[in-house]
Design a protein around this motif. Sequence first.
Motif, PDB file in Angstrom:
ATOM      1  N   TRP A 115       7.610 -18.539 -11.920  1.00  0.00           N
ATOM      2  CA  TRP A 115       7.568 -18.768 -13.363  1.00  0.00           C
ATOM      3  C   TRP A 115       6.223 -18.341 -13.950  1.00  0.00           C
ATOM      4  CZ3 TRP A 115      11.716 -19.314 -16.072  1.00  0.00           C
ATOM      5  CH2 TRP A 115      12.845 -19.889 -15.518  1.00  0.00           C
ATOM      6  N   LEU A 116       5.157 -18.522 -13.189  1.00  0.00           N
ATOM      7  CA  LEU A 116       3.839 -18.104 -13.639  1.00  0.00           C
ATOM      8  C   LEU A 116       3.782 -16.586 -13.790  1.00  0.00           C
ATOM      9  CD1 LEU A 116       1.010 -19.297 -14.229  1.00  0.00           C
ATOM     10  CD2 LEU A 116       0.468 -18.864 -11.848  1.00  0.00           C
ATOM     11  N   ARG A 117       4.308 -15.864 -12.802  1.00  0.00           N
ATOM     12  CA  ARG A 117       4.334 -14.400 -12.893  1.00  0.00           C
ATOM     13  C   ARG A 117       5.259 -13.926 -14.005  1.00  0.00           C
ATOM     14  NH1 ARG A 117       5.629 -12.904  -6.970  1.00  0.00           N
ATOM     15  NH2 ARG A 117       6.052 -15.105  -6.863  1.00  0.00           N
ATOM     16  N   LEU A 118       6.365 -14.635 -14.210  1.00  0.00           N
ATOM     17  CA  LEU A 118       7.266 -14.283 -15.307  1.00  0.00           C
ATOM     18  C   LEU A 118       6.572 -14.457 -16.650  1.00  0.00           C
ATOM     19  CD1 LEU A 118      10.136 -13.466 -16.220  1.00  0.00           C
ATOM     20  CD2 LEU A 118      10.644 -15.918 -16.319  1.00  0.00           C
ATOM     21  N   GLY A 119       5.785 -15.526 -16.794  1.00  0.00           N
ATOM     22  CA  GLY A 119       5.040 -15.733 -18.033  1.00  0.00           C
ATOM     23  C   GLY A 119       4.047 -14.615 -18.290  1.00  0.00           C
ATOM     24  N   ALA A 169       4.281 -11.546 -17.134  1.00  0.00           N
ATOM     25  CA  ALA A 169       5.059 -10.340 -17.449  1.00  0.00           C
ATOM     26  C   ALA A 169       5.545 -10.365 -18.898  1.00  0.00           C
ATOM     27  CB  ALA A 169       6.236 -10.215 -16.488  1.00  0.00           C
ATOM     28  N   LEU A 170       5.999 -11.516 -19.362  1.00  0.00           N
ATOM     29  CA  LEU A 170       6.471 -11.605 -20.745  1.00  0.00           C
ATOM     30  C   LEU A 170       5.318 -11.436 -21.736  1.00  0.00           C
ATOM     31  CD1 LEU A 170       9.073 -14.506 -20.556  1.00  0.00           C
ATOM     32  CD2 LEU A 170       9.512 -12.057 -20.764  1.00  0.00           C
ATOM     33  N   GLY A 211       5.695  -8.362 -24.485  1.00  0.00           N
ATOM     34  CA  GLY A 211       5.718  -8.654 -25.924  1.00  0.00           C
ATOM     35  C   GLY A 211       4.957  -7.641 -26.761  1.00  0.00           C
ATOM     36  N   PRO A 212       3.682  -7.409 -26.483  1.00  0.00           N
ATOM     37  CA  PRO A 212       2.961  -6.392 -27.269  1.00  0.00           C
ATOM     38  C   PRO A 212       3.508  -4.981 -27.087  1.00  0.00           C
ATOM     39  CG  PRO A 212       1.410  -7.850 -26.186  1.00  0.00           C
ATOM     40  CD  PRO A 212       2.764  -8.190 -25.655  1.00  0.00           C
ATOM     41  N   VAL A 265       8.904 -12.981 -27.459  1.00  0.00           N
ATOM     42  CA  VAL A 265       8.768 -12.826 -26.006  1.00  0.00           C
ATOM     43  C   VAL A 265       7.341 -13.148 -25.569  1.00  0.00           C
ATOM     44  CG1 VAL A 265       8.738 -11.076 -24.183  1.00  0.00           C
ATOM     45  CG2 VAL A 265      10.698 -11.256 -25.683  1.00  0.00           C
ATOM     46  N   ALA A 266       6.359 -12.692 -26.332  1.00  0.00           N
ATOM     47  CA  ALA A 266       4.962 -12.968 -25.986  1.00  0.00           C
ATOM     48  C   ALA A 266       4.641 -14.456 -26.090  1.00  0.00           C
ATOM     49  CB  ALA A 266       4.032 -12.162 -26.888  1.00  0.00           C
ATOM     50  N   VAL A 267       5.175 -15.124 -27.084  1.00  0.00           N
ATOM     51  CA  VAL A 267       4.934 -16.561 -27.244  1.00  0.00           C
ATOM     52  C   VAL A 267       5.581 -17.350 -26.113  1.00  0.00           C
ATOM     53  CG1 VAL A 267       5.479 -18.559 -28.708  1.00  0.00           C
ATOM     54  CG2 VAL A 267       4.550 -16.495 -29.724  1.00  0.00           C
ATOM     55  N   VAL A 268       6.796 -16.999 -25.747  1.00  0.00           N
ATOM     56  CA  VAL A 268       7.465 -17.666 -24.625  1.00  0.00           C
ATOM     57  C   VAL A 268       6.700 -17.417 -23.328  1.00  0.00           C
ATOM     58  CG1 VAL A 268       9.564 -17.668 -23.213  1.00  0.00           C
ATOM     59  CG2 VAL A 268       9.733 -17.737 -25.692  1.00  0.00           C
TER      60      VAL A 268
END
Length: 117
Positions: free
Chosen positions: A31-35, A37-38, A42-43, A75-78
Amino acid sequence: MTSTESRADRFTRELSELKIPDPSAGRSSLWLRLGIALMVVGPILGVVAYFMSHNTSDALVQRDAIVVSILGVAVAVVGAALYLRYSLTGFLRFWMARQSFDLGMLAERTSDSEVQA
């Protein structure tokens, strides 16, 4: 506590007795790596939407670019929320175990001083 057992050894033994899951195990690193990546995606979506809207004069395509840019912000905020949640969880889990250990040591010192007095 035996004289051969160091404070660090006792801490790790008591930590294992508390049955606190190891933060490196499980899905938290996923989940940390997914965050992360998101937060990167996003940008990128925002930049793609910028070029998408400036390469056309069609209003429908420009509105699609607005939707893509808003999606990029979401996506960037999530991603940032996921990153903060799972990075702070690992730190706070260790901090709570450390507090528990220190309070146990304080209780032992207090009870030892009461017995001697």
